[in-house]
Design an enzyme around this catalytic site. Sequence first.
Site, PDB file in Angstrom:
ATOM      1  N   THR A 157      -1.577   7.474  -0.166  1.00  0.00           N
ATOM      2  CA  THR A 157      -3.151   7.360  -0.574  1.00  0.00           C
ATOM      3  C   THR A 157      -3.761   5.838  -0.317  1.00  0.00           C
ATOM      4  O   THR A 157      -4.999   5.850  -0.696  1.00  0.00           O
ATOM      5  CB  THR A 157      -2.726   7.268  -2.485  1.00  0.00           C
ATOM      6  OG1 THR A 157      -2.066   6.074  -2.647  1.00  0.00           O
ATOM      7  CG2 THR A 157      -2.183   8.453  -2.665  1.00  0.00           C
ATOM      8  N   ARG A 185       0.831  -1.081  -0.072  1.00  0.00           N
ATOM      9  CA  ARG A 185       0.049   0.004   0.138  1.00  0.00           C
ATOM     10  C   ARG A 185       0.922   1.347   0.062  1.00  0.00           C
ATOM     11  O   ARG A 185       1.873   1.274   0.908  1.00  0.00           O
ATOM     12  CB  ARG A 185      -0.838   0.113   1.241  1.00  0.00           C
ATOM     13  CG  ARG A 185      -1.840  -1.112   1.191  1.00  0.00           C
ATOM     14  CD  ARG A 185      -3.020  -0.846   2.342  1.00  0.00           C
ATOM     15  NE  ARG A 185      -2.326  -0.434   3.633  1.00  0.00           N
ATOM     16  CZ  ARG A 185      -3.207   0.163   4.637  1.00  0.00           C
ATOM     17  NH1 ARG A 185      -4.585  -0.030   4.715  1.00  0.00           N
ATOM     18  NH2 ARG A 185      -2.730   0.474   5.817  1.00  0.00           N
ATOM     19  N   ASP A 188       5.621  -6.125   9.104  1.00  0.00           N
ATOM     20  CA  ASP A 188       6.448  -5.691  10.060  1.00  0.00           C
ATOM     21  C   ASP A 188       6.713  -6.515  11.682  1.00  0.00           C
ATOM     22  O   ASP A 188       7.725  -6.830  11.849  1.00  0.00           O
ATOM     23  CB  ASP A 188       6.348  -4.247  10.533  1.00  0.00           C
ATOM     24  CG  ASP A 188       6.809  -3.270   9.685  1.00  0.00           C
ATOM     25  OD1 ASP A 188       7.586  -3.582   8.815  1.00  0.00           O
ATOM     26  OD2 ASP A 188       6.224  -1.904   9.867  1.00  0.00           O
ATOM     27  N   ASP A 196       1.107  -3.434  12.186  1.00  0.00           N
ATOM     28  CA  ASP A 196       1.425  -3.758  10.535  1.00  0.00           C
ATOM     29  C   ASP A 196       1.856  -5.155  10.834  1.00  0.00           C
ATOM     30  O   ASP A 196       2.982  -5.595  11.180  1.00  0.00           O
ATOM     31  CB  ASP A 196       2.730  -2.506  10.323  1.00  0.00           C
ATOM     32  CG  ASP A 196       3.008  -2.996   8.934  1.00  0.00           C
ATOM     33  OD1 ASP A 196       3.388  -4.092   8.522  1.00  0.00           O
ATOM     34  OD2 ASP A 196       3.025  -1.897   8.025  1.00  0.00           O
TER      35      ASP A 196
END
Length: 209
Positions: free
Chosen positions: A108, A104, A203, A200
């Site tokens: 945006t 991603r 991560d 995340d």
Amino acid sequence: MGKVVVMDHPLLQHKIGILRRKETSTKDFRELVNEIAELIYYEASRDLPLADKEIETPLCKTTVKEIAGKKLCIVPILRAGIGLCDGILRMNPSAKVGHIGMYRNEETLEPIEYFYKLPSDAADRDIFVVDPMLATGGSAIAAIKMLHNHGIQRIRFLCLIAAPEGVKKLQEAFPEVDIYIGAMDERLNEKGYILPGLGDAGDRIFGTK
Ligand code: PRP
Ligand code: URA
């Protein structure tokens, strides 16, 4: 309309609770992601077709059931989707694995595609697209569009955590796709992260933060 199945098994809810904790280590996180993926895949593969097979036990001939054709393909969305593969392959060791690369754009939230490699006979296979997170739905929708552009139709989607916004968008885009979810969360925050979520996923799986 495809199914939306939210898992309610206590073992799975317990494991997702540990996954969410910020103090869960990379090692534990990675192991849990695989265990949870295995449990969701168990449900997602419930309606695979069976065929009769004649065999001999040590005592007599009999007819047993086996998965018809055994034509399955797991498709992780890179990079975090990789984290689910070992668990699913424990259940289905002979499944083929395709890869779709997508990340991603942090501003945006639009998905950027960077890799596509599937088995050459993928159009004949039952496809399980897997990703830990279904947030805005952009990555899942772009991945399934890529598969359709390559003539691939029989698709299920499996994720650990989903936001209602992403589920709605995915259903609107592909009403025929069955969606299997470990836990349905509350909403997205202003940065497109799922709340309460787990942060995340990439991560945390790979220890990159
Ligand atoms: C995460 C996740 C999904 C995507 C979900 O990947 O693994 O692919 O975000 O968000 P969306 O539904 O809003 O598209 P990310 O883009 O962080 O890339 P990574 O797997 O390489 O870490
Ligand atoms: N991607 C993640 O890894 N986590 C989220 O909460 C949303 C998208």
